[in-house]
Design a protein around this motif. Structure first.
Motif, short mmCIF file in Angstrom:
data_model
loop_
_atom_site.label_atom_id
_atom_site.label_comp_id
_atom_site.label_asym_id
_atom_site.label_seq_id
_atom_site.Cartn_x
_atom_site.Cartn_y
_atom_site.Cartn_z
N LEU A 118 0.82 -1.20 0.00
CA LEU A 118 0.00 0.00 0.00
C LEU A 118 0.86 1.27 0.00
O LEU A 118 0.59 2.21 -0.76
N ASP A 119 1.89 1.27 0.88
CA ASP A 119 2.69 2.49 1.04
C ASP A 119 3.57 2.75 -0.18
O ASP A 119 3.70 3.91 -0.64
N GLN A 120 4.20 1.68 -0.70
CA GLN A 120 5.21 1.87 -1.75
C GLN A 120 4.61 1.86 -3.16
O GLN A 120 5.28 2.32 -4.11
N ALA A 122 0.45 1.15 -4.04
CA ALA A 122 -0.97 1.37 -4.30
C ALA A 122 -1.40 2.79 -3.97
O ALA A 122 -2.05 3.46 -4.79
N ASP A 123 -1.10 3.27 -2.75
CA ASP A 123 -1.55 4.61 -2.38
C ASP A 123 -0.91 5.67 -3.27
O ASP A 123 -1.56 6.65 -3.67
N LEU A 124 0.43 5.47 -3.61
CA LEU A 124 1.11 6.43 -4.47
C LEU A 124 0.51 6.44 -5.87
O LEU A 124 0.32 7.50 -6.48
N ARG A 125 0.18 5.21 -6.37
CA ARG A 125 -0.37 5.16 -7.74
C ARG A 125 -1.78 5.73 -7.78
O ARG A 125 -2.18 6.37 -8.78
N ALA A 126 -2.56 5.51 -6.68
CA ALA A 126 -3.91 6.07 -6.66
C ALA A 126 -3.88 7.59 -6.56
O ALA A 126 -4.77 8.27 -7.06
N ALA A 127 -2.83 8.13 -5.94
CA ALA A 127 -2.72 9.58 -5.81
C ALA A 127 -2.21 10.23 -7.09
O ALA A 127 -2.42 11.43 -7.32
N ALA A 128 -1.51 9.45 -7.95
CA ALA A 128 -0.95 9.99 -9.19
C ALA A 128 -2.02 10.01 -10.26
O ALA A 128 -3.04 9.31 -10.18
N PRO A 129 -1.83 10.80 -11.33
CA PRO A 129 -2.80 10.81 -12.44
C PRO A 129 -2.90 9.43 -13.09
O PRO A 129 -1.94 8.66 -13.08
N GLY A 130 -4.08 9.11 -13.61
CA GLY A 130 -4.29 7.83 -14.25
C GLY A 130 -4.40 7.99 -15.76
O GLY A 130 -4.49 9.09 -16.30
N GLY A 143 5.01 -2.81 -8.10
CA GLY A 143 3.71 -3.16 -7.49
C GLY A 143 3.40 -4.64 -7.58
O GLY A 143 2.92 -5.25 -6.62
N GLN A 144 3.69 -5.26 -8.72
CA GLN A 144 3.44 -6.69 -8.88
C GLN A 144 4.30 -7.50 -7.94
O GLN A 144 3.85 -8.49 -7.34
N ASP A 145 5.54 -7.09 -7.77
CA ASP A 145 6.43 -7.84 -6.88
C ASP A 145 5.98 -7.73 -5.43
O ASP A 145 5.94 -8.74 -4.71
N LEU A 146 5.62 -6.51 -5.00
CA LEU A 146 5.17 -6.34 -3.62
C LEU A 146 3.87 -7.13 -3.36
O LEU A 146 3.69 -7.71 -2.28
#
Length: 508
Positions: A118-120, A122-130, A143-146
């Protein structure tokens, strides 16, 4: 040994075994219930919550992937909803793991792996533009590895949950099995105690009582010479001694009873002969007196004064009353003494004959007789002459006690395997305190006596005796001044049994 001592010893032994059986059964089932309750209320819900954590993170992974690919705001909303559910499920799993030392490090490692994802990522990707133009291969690979590491940690924890569930179920089944085994063992022990008690009771109580029963049966069969033995408990021996004394007294009483029975039979025969002879001897002179009274009435019809006319009428009336009393006494004696040969007949036809006999009397008193009957026959087993006399008495009483100008209703019907003949009038009725006395020999209601209505007081007694012979009953309801209703009930006989088929013979 007394019966109390014998039974008390057996009961005490059995109570000890039953108490042990109850303790083992109740205790074992309580422990098994606790084990089952732990599986159903603790382990299984925690395992399900653990699976919900995986589901929440999987939903987060799907939502953030959709946001990264499309930039759709709905995917970001799904991400927020899954993130809101996750803490509650993690808290449920953590609460259960707090009492499971072996599970705590596994769960802590899993939660840390999930939090790192989540920290490294998911949360960062959700906060970034899509959107496709924001795709970063390096960030996606991270993300896949984590997430793969988290899934590996979750699989280890899930196996631990499976082990806990299996252990709890095994403990529950072991407790149930142990309880069943102990219960069966104690049940077998109880069976041994009961068997031994049964043997002792049979030897010291049952067999002596059976011997006493045999002696009693022999005595009842008339073998008064048999006597009871002295085996068994103290109470049984006392009963045997009393039974032997009773047998001695019974032998003496039988002789007295036989003598009394013979005397009663002779008295009954003498009574019947007396009634028959007296009635016969009285009817002959009464017939003579009646004839002479008629001759006097014809010969001196115009020569007698009013006083002598009243004397002649009173004498004639009392001769007729005495003749009626003799006829009723003979009828009642025959009804009580004779056996009755029954044959099948239609009550409707019998009632029509009776109504024909009372028609003249009813017309003379200005009475109307209404008849209600079904179209189908009402079959009963009957002695025609006796049953006709019973109906004649009932309907004749209704006519006799009715007021001129009133109506007498005769209704016949079948209900619940019984044929009912109901005779109702609106005559003088019967006082309420005298209804229970109806049917007694020579009883006449006080208002009938006051109104000087002729009668012998035997008519209803004859009806009840005849109806009893036919297996039926008579029910009377009456209200003084408003009338009387008499219901005669007789067992119905199926028409399929044939008309005129001889029936059974009923004797008193």
């Amino acid at each position: 040994m007394s019966v109390e001592d014998l039974v008390g010893l057996a009961v005490r032994r059995l109570l000890v075994v039953v108490a042990a059986l109850a303790v083992v059964a109740v205790g074992g089932m309580l422990l098994a219930a606790q084990a089952v309750s732990r599986v159903t209320s603790e382990v299984t819900p925690a395992a399900e919550a653990h699976q919900e954590v995986l589901q929440d993170l999987t939903d987060l992974e799907s939502a953030v992937g959709a946001w990264a690919r499309s930039g759709d705001a709905a995917a970001l909303e799904d991400y927020r909803e899954a993130a809101a559910r996750l803490p509650g499920h993690e808290r449920d799993v953590a609460d259960f793991a707090a009492s499971e030392p072996d599970l705590q490090p596994l769960l802590a490692s899993e939660l840390q792996a999930g939090q790192r994802w989540l920290d490294q990522y998911a949360d960062l990707r959700a906060a970034a533009p899509g959107g496709p133009e924001t795709f970063d291969p390096a960030r996606f690979a991270l993300g896949q590895d984590l997430f793969s590491r988290y899934r590996a940690e979750h699989a280890v924890t899930a196996r631990a949950f499976d082990d806990l569930t299996a252990q709890a179920r095994t403990r529950a089944w072991w407790l149930v099995g142990a309880t069943i085994a102990a219960t069966l063992l104690l049940t077998a022990l109880a069976g041994l105690v009961v068997t031994r008690a049964r043997r002792d009771l049979r030897r010291d109580l049952s067999r002596p009582l059976q011997d006493l029963e045999t002696v009693v049966q022999d005595m009842a069969a008339g073998r008064l010479e048999v006597r009871a033995g002295d085996a068994g408990t103290r109470e049984v021996r006392a009963v045997a001694a009393a039974l032997n004394e009773l047998a001695d007294a019974q032998a003496r009483a039988r002789a007295v009873e036989a003598h009394i029975h013979d005397e009663l039979r002779e008295l009954d025969t003498a009574r019947e002969d007396f009634v028959s002879n007296v009635s016969h001897e009285l009817r002959t002179p009464l017939t003579t007196i009646s004839g002479y009274l008629e001759m006097v009435a014809e010969e001196f019809e115009d020569a007698m004064g009013p006083r002598h006319q009243r004397m002649l009428e009173a004498t004639t009336r009392n001769v007729a009353r005495l003749r009626l009393l003799i006829d009723d006494l003979l009828t009642l004696s025959r009804a009580e003494a004779r056996s009755t040969s029954l044959e099948q007949g239609d009550v409707r036809l019998l009632l029509r004959d009776v109504l024909t006999d009372v028609a003249i009397t009813a017309a003379g008193r200005d009475l109307r007789v209404e008849v209600e009957e079904p179209e189908d026959p009402l079959w009963v087993l009957m002695d025609r002459a006796m049953l006709a006399r019973a109906f004649l008495n009932v309907i004749g009483n209704a006519v006799k006690f009715s007021r001129p100008g009133s109506v007498v209703t005769v209704a016949a019907s079948a209900h619940e395997a019984m044929v009912r003949v109901t005779v109702s009038d609106s005559g003088i009725g019967i006082p309420a305190d005298e209804v229970d006395q109806l049917g007694g020999r020579f009883f006449r209601a006080s208002n009938a006596v006051d109104n000087e209505i002729a009668g012998t007081g035997l008519g209803l007694r004859i009806v009840q005796t005849i109806v009893d012979k036919h297996g039926g009953d008579v029910r009377i309801t009456s209200e003084e001044g408003r009338g009387t209703t008499v219901v005669v009930r007789l067992p119905e006989r199926s028409a399929r049994q044939g008309i005129g088929t001889p029936g059974p013979t009923l004797a008193q």
